[in-house]
Scaffold this active site. Structure first.
Site, PDB file in Angstrom:
ATOM      1  N   SER A 242      -7.723  -6.905   9.015  1.00 14.78           N
ATOM      2  CA  SER A 242      -7.847  -5.471   9.289  1.00 14.78           C
ATOM      3  C   SER A 242      -6.535  -4.919   9.844  1.00 14.78           C
ATOM      4  CB  SER A 242      -9.017  -5.231  10.240  1.00 14.78           C
ATOM      5  OG  SER A 242      -9.378  -3.872  10.257  1.00 14.78           O
ATOM      6  N   ASP A 300     -16.376  -3.223   1.119  1.00 13.03           N
ATOM      7  CA  ASP A 300     -15.838  -2.924   2.440  1.00 13.03           C
ATOM      8  C   ASP A 300     -15.987  -1.433   2.708  1.00 13.03           C
ATOM      9  OD1 ASP A 300     -14.185  -2.489   4.713  1.00 13.03           O
ATOM     10  OD2 ASP A 300     -12.982  -4.236   4.197  1.00 13.03           O
ATOM     11  N   HIS A 333     -16.442  -5.879   5.365  1.00 12.00           N
ATOM     12  CA  HIS A 333     -15.329  -6.072   6.285  1.00 12.00           C
ATOM     13  C   HIS A 333     -15.628  -7.270   7.191  1.00 12.00           C
ATOM     14  CE1 HIS A 333     -11.678  -4.070   7.722  1.00 12.00           C
ATOM     15  NE2 HIS A 333     -12.020  -4.375   8.964  1.00 12.00           N
TER      16      HIS A 333
END
Length: 394
Positions: A242, A300, A333
């Site tokens: 991320s 995601d 994610h």
């Protein structure tokens, strides 16, 4: 009866969000689609355990009325959906293999390892293993908490000039911890002779320029001190998840010399407070970029796959080094937080990328030496480099 209905209804919501979450219009640090669907999507076996414990007493009793049949129907539907999610995780390996083959040809095919089923089913959140030692809280800067890192070493093997993996956690530049993210990968590599580092950076009261500065300071500390732990300061691979992928990519593209970069569900867009430096990896792309492996989930909901894909395409168009981009069908994610079928496949692909990156670097070193016959060190020095870098994870 009421708790059984509640369990089956809540799981129905969570599995629906996992199977096909509503797509947001743009990337963001948080949304309800992620909150409701993430855990069940990545750990459907935990969902099955929750479903069984919540409905077992009712369903093992004799059928008694409409509510019993309603719970039975919902439980069956939930179980089928969870089974589908478990099967869908198997699509990660073909996607990763195809991406590596497209970049490297047949040598890019990763070796498949078996999932550690007792971890996946019983303790997915625990990555600790007895053959790895964690050296805690080495301070690399003046910040009391934000400038610390952990070093992971094998207890069974004494590293010597071992390659180094440096991991930067995610968290939207505002939350996160060096104990969160890619733990299964870090322990796997450390057990195989790598020296692995996971670092914190400042989060509160600082801007992006400060966090990028922390990343550079940590790398400077690693280069100066990692030899004491058996690591090779000239064989560093940066990885991040991320926002950590953002910092890793920007640092590598704007002057930090590393062998490669691994971006896991990374955010690569612009940020505020960048000062005079780059505000995103896009601004620092160069033909001399190191090899990249970029892995992203098709579902995601925090960082849209289109954003990651655009960065990979732009980097590939400019860089002279390999850029591998893999989209994992059905992945959300933060899929690296624990042991799972999906992350086992991801780890296998990362290991193959690391092997190829180290092999390429060794070949370049040998070629550079032969092109300069007067270089000090001679063939023995090059051979030592090859042997040092050949401690590859299996």
């Amino acid at each position: 009866m009421g708790s059984a209905i509640q369990t089956s209804l809540v799981l129905a919501l969570f599995t629906a969000m996992a199977i096909r979450p509503p797509r947001p219009r743009h990337s963001s640090p948080f949304n309800l689609q992620f909150a409701f669907g993430y855990l069940i999507n990545e750990q459907p076996f935990l969902g099955g355990l929750w479903l069984a414990t919540g409905t077992w007493d009712l369903l093992t009793a004799a059928p008694s009325g409409l509510l019993w049949w309603l719970v039975a129907a919902l439980t069956t539907a939930d179980a089928a959906a969870l089974a589908w999610l478990a099967v869908r995780t198997r699509s990660a390996r073909p996607a990763l293999t195809a991406a590596l083959l497209a970049t490297y040809g047949e040598p890019g095919r990763p070796r498949a390892t078996r999932p550690v089923w007792w971890r996946v089913l019983l303790v997915p959140f625990i990555s600790w293993r007895p053959d790895v030692r964690r050296v805690r809280n080495r301070r690399y800067g003046p910040a009391r908490r934000g400038n610390r890192l952990d070093v992971y070493l094998s207890r069974r093997r004494r590293p010597s000039s071992a390659p180094v993996l440096v991991y930067i956690h995610g968290g939207g530049f505002r939350i996160g911890n060096k104990m969160i993210g890619a733990r299964p990968l870090i322990y796997r590599l450390a057990a195989r002779g790598w020296v692995c580092v996971s670092l914190d950076h400042r989060l509160i009261g600082v801007d992006y320029a400060d966090q990028l500065g922390d990343t550079r300071a940590a790398l400077a500390w690693i280069r100066a001190h990692i030899g004491a732990y058996g690591g090779d300061p000239n064989a560093i691979v940066l990885a991040g998840g991320s926002s950590g992928a953002h910092l890793a990519s920007t640092a590598a593209l704007s002057g930090e010399e590393v062998l490669g970069v691994i971006g896991i569900y990374g955010y690569y867009g612009g940020v505020g407070g960048a000062g005079t430096g780059p505000a995103s990896p896009h601004e620092a792309i160069t033909p001399d970029a190191p090899p990249f492996l970029i892995i992203h989930g098709t579902l995601d909901t925090l960082v849209l796959r289109e954003d990651a894909r655009a960065f990979a395409q732009r980097l590939r168009a400019v860089s002279r080094r390999p850029v591998t981009y893999a989209e994992l069908p059905g992945a959300q994610h933060s899929f690296d937080l624990f042991h799972s079928l999906r992350f086992t496949a991801v780890s296998d692909a990362i290991v193959r990328f690391l092997e190829l990156t180290l092999a390429t670097d060794t070949t370049l070193a040998r070629t550079h030496h032969r092109s300069r016959p007067g270089t000090s060190g001679g063939p023995a020095a090059v051979g030592a480099t090859v042997r040092a870098h050949d401690r590859r994870p299996r």
